[in-house]
Design an enzyme around this catalytic site. Sequence first.
Site, PDB file in Angstrom:
ATOM      1  N   PRO A 116       0.820  -1.211   0.000  1.00 11.31           N
ATOM      2  CA  PRO A 116       0.000   0.000   0.000  1.00 11.31           C
ATOM      3  C   PRO A 116       0.852   1.258   0.000  1.00 11.31           C
ATOM      4  CG  PRO A 116       0.280  -0.759   2.235  1.00 11.31           C
ATOM      5  CD  PRO A 116       1.060  -1.722   1.362  1.00 11.31           C
ATOM      6  N   THR A 118       0.190   3.678   2.163  1.00 12.06           N
ATOM      7  CA  THR A 118       0.220   4.172   3.546  1.00 12.06           C
ATOM      8  C   THR A 118       1.409   3.636   4.336  1.00 12.06           C
ATOM      9  OG1 THR A 118      -1.327   2.382   4.055  1.00 12.06           O
ATOM     10  CG2 THR A 118      -2.256   4.589   3.738  1.00 12.06           C
ATOM     11  N   ASN A 119       1.803   2.398   4.081  1.00 11.52           N
ATOM     12  CA  ASN A 119       2.934   1.779   4.789  1.00 11.52           C
ATOM     13  C   ASN A 119       3.856   1.116   3.765  1.00 11.52           C
ATOM     14  OD1 ASN A 119       1.690   2.177   7.530  1.00 11.52           O
ATOM     15  ND2 ASN A 119       0.183   0.767   6.669  1.00 11.52           N
ATOM     16  N   CYS A 250      -4.390   0.987   9.901  1.00 11.89           N
ATOM     17  CA  CYS A 250      -5.816   0.663   9.816  1.00 11.89           C
ATOM     18  C   CYS A 250      -6.447   0.385  11.175  1.00 11.89           C
ATOM     19  CB  CYS A 250      -6.037  -0.531   8.896  1.00 11.89           C
ATOM     20  SG  CYS A 250      -5.088  -1.992   9.362  1.00 11.89           S
ATOM     21  N   GLU A 340     -14.330   5.212   9.420  1.00 11.17           N
ATOM     22  CA  GLU A 340     -12.871   5.224   9.401  1.00 11.17           C
ATOM     23  C   GLU A 340     -12.392   6.501   8.718  1.00 11.17           C
ATOM     24  OE1 GLU A 340      -9.204   2.223   8.175  1.00 11.17           O
ATOM     25  OE2 GLU A 340     -10.993   2.287   6.902  1.00 11.17           O
TER      26      GLU A 340
END
Length: 618
Positions: A116, A118-119, A250, A340
Amino acid sequence: MLHDADLVSVQEVREKVDKAYAAWQTYKNFTQEQIDAVVEAVAAKGRAHARRLAELAVRETGMGNVEDKYAKNMLCSDTLLRAIRGMKTVGVLRELPEQKITEVGVPQGVVAAICPTTNPTSTVFFKTIIALKSGNAIVLSPHPRARECTCAAAALLAEAAAEAGAPPDIIQCATNSTLEGTQALMKHPKTGVILATGGAGMVRAAYSSGKPAFGVGPGNVPVLLDVSANLAQAVARIVSGKSFDFGTVCSSEQTVVAERGLRDRMLAEFKARKAYILNDQERAAVERTLFSSGTTVRADCVGKSPQTIAQLAGITIPADAAILVAEIQGVGREHPLSAEKLSPVLALLFVDSFEAGLDACEAILKFGGLGHTCVIHAGDESKVRRFGLRMPAFRVLVNTASPQGSVGITTNVQPSMTLGCGAIAGNITSDNVGPQHLINIKRIAWAVRDPEPAPGQPAGLNIDKAALVAAVERYLAQRGVNVSGATLSAAVAAALPAQAPVVAPAPKPPLHGAVAGAVDRFLAAKQAQATASVEPPSAPSCGCGIKPAEPTSAVPAAPAAPAQIPAPKIEIVPFVCEADVREAIAKKKKIFIGPKTIVTPSARDLAGPDEILVRAER
């Protein structure tokens, strides 16, 4: 030469998978010691470059912050390594001598690893280390907006693996990744298993690829702050978790639920921890900025600092504000901040009681976070137990910041960047995924017992010989044939399998077809001997002294006999009285009767219990 981006990506994927698969043909034969040496070298290389890669990830993606990305890189190159060090994954895993079973670990092949934005670097560390630890090869597919840092991390780890003796192509990374290329990677015939991290669409694609896949669901983490908690400590941990890497994990806290009586004290504690409390107008502005199409977070808000989000919303906040906090009145689409948020924005929901808090937390999980993670801050263990048993989440964290607790930094759960959400979220596992999920287990199992015979089947096992001899004796008696007990025992022993176990006799066991067949063959052999003698055997007589008639039919011989041999002759008598029955009982004989035989009532009553009268047809 190819110029279409998708065609270039697909072609590259095919080449990378072929290289990884070829390397795996060698690597899959490595011993546990050889594999562990490769993993140690790879992890050491990751630790040495953890900060530089964190800086590169933040610079390229614009998400998160360097310190927290560095912490995630260290989680996956240090904490994870220590957790799996000594874990057996290939060869003989364990012996179970009392069960006579040996378990053997077998790698799954080429791991398709979807990374991803994000990471981007910590995910490379994590997936590469668990793939190599389990004896597999790996092909990484970067997110297009994190291609540079993802490929840089993969190249460093590949270099370390080769230096430690692994085949040079055991780690591959696509440099031209597109959606079409990623699809080709997941569906490639030589791909063994998929580790998918990304949006819901990517996870669905992984599960529909026809390959075994570990994809995870979204997180919408509720936090129940109970009246029994240490309030100051709980709020400090919540702020620490929500601000961690600007909410890109997450399992970050999303909504805190608490009783109304705690409201004023809670808001004071949040302010003391540099949380900025939004008023109603500011909350509405942040909602409009943060979401598009209902509760979908805008890409340019994901992982951004609170100052950046506030600026986009047109509001001014202190430069040192750690998170944004907004009070909401319910859960669902009418309250977007209950979803979220993938950013350092936290919702607060106040309720009337602990029971109402349980209801609210369950509703939050059902609103986009089923199976993932929930948190409770409490000192009352009975409430912790009630919360944990009720919540539809597979990580129930107690008195800890959520991101750090869920990935194994502050708890003893398996260190992982792939957090399964179980069947309720459409996931194959509820575990924190590790090397153990990337192997199959072969079991070498020795026989420890004989199978039970199927009901009604003429198995040669578990038959009591004495009971069988008695059954055969009754069978012969019905045909008017007297054979000695010793002869019968010998014939039964010859017909049964050797070393048949003996069980307790059952009363009057049924005469199975196999037994009848053995008896018929026995009779056929005896009849053949009698036919060869000078005088044929005389037919049995009944108690009335009437000469036996010639039979018009014969019992067919068993298939094993060379020819059909007629069964012994029987006499059908015209009349039976009580005296005839008594004489037959005394001599242990049968009286054969036909349709025209006259039987007195007293004779029939006397013969009934002992089955003396046998009906036969001419």
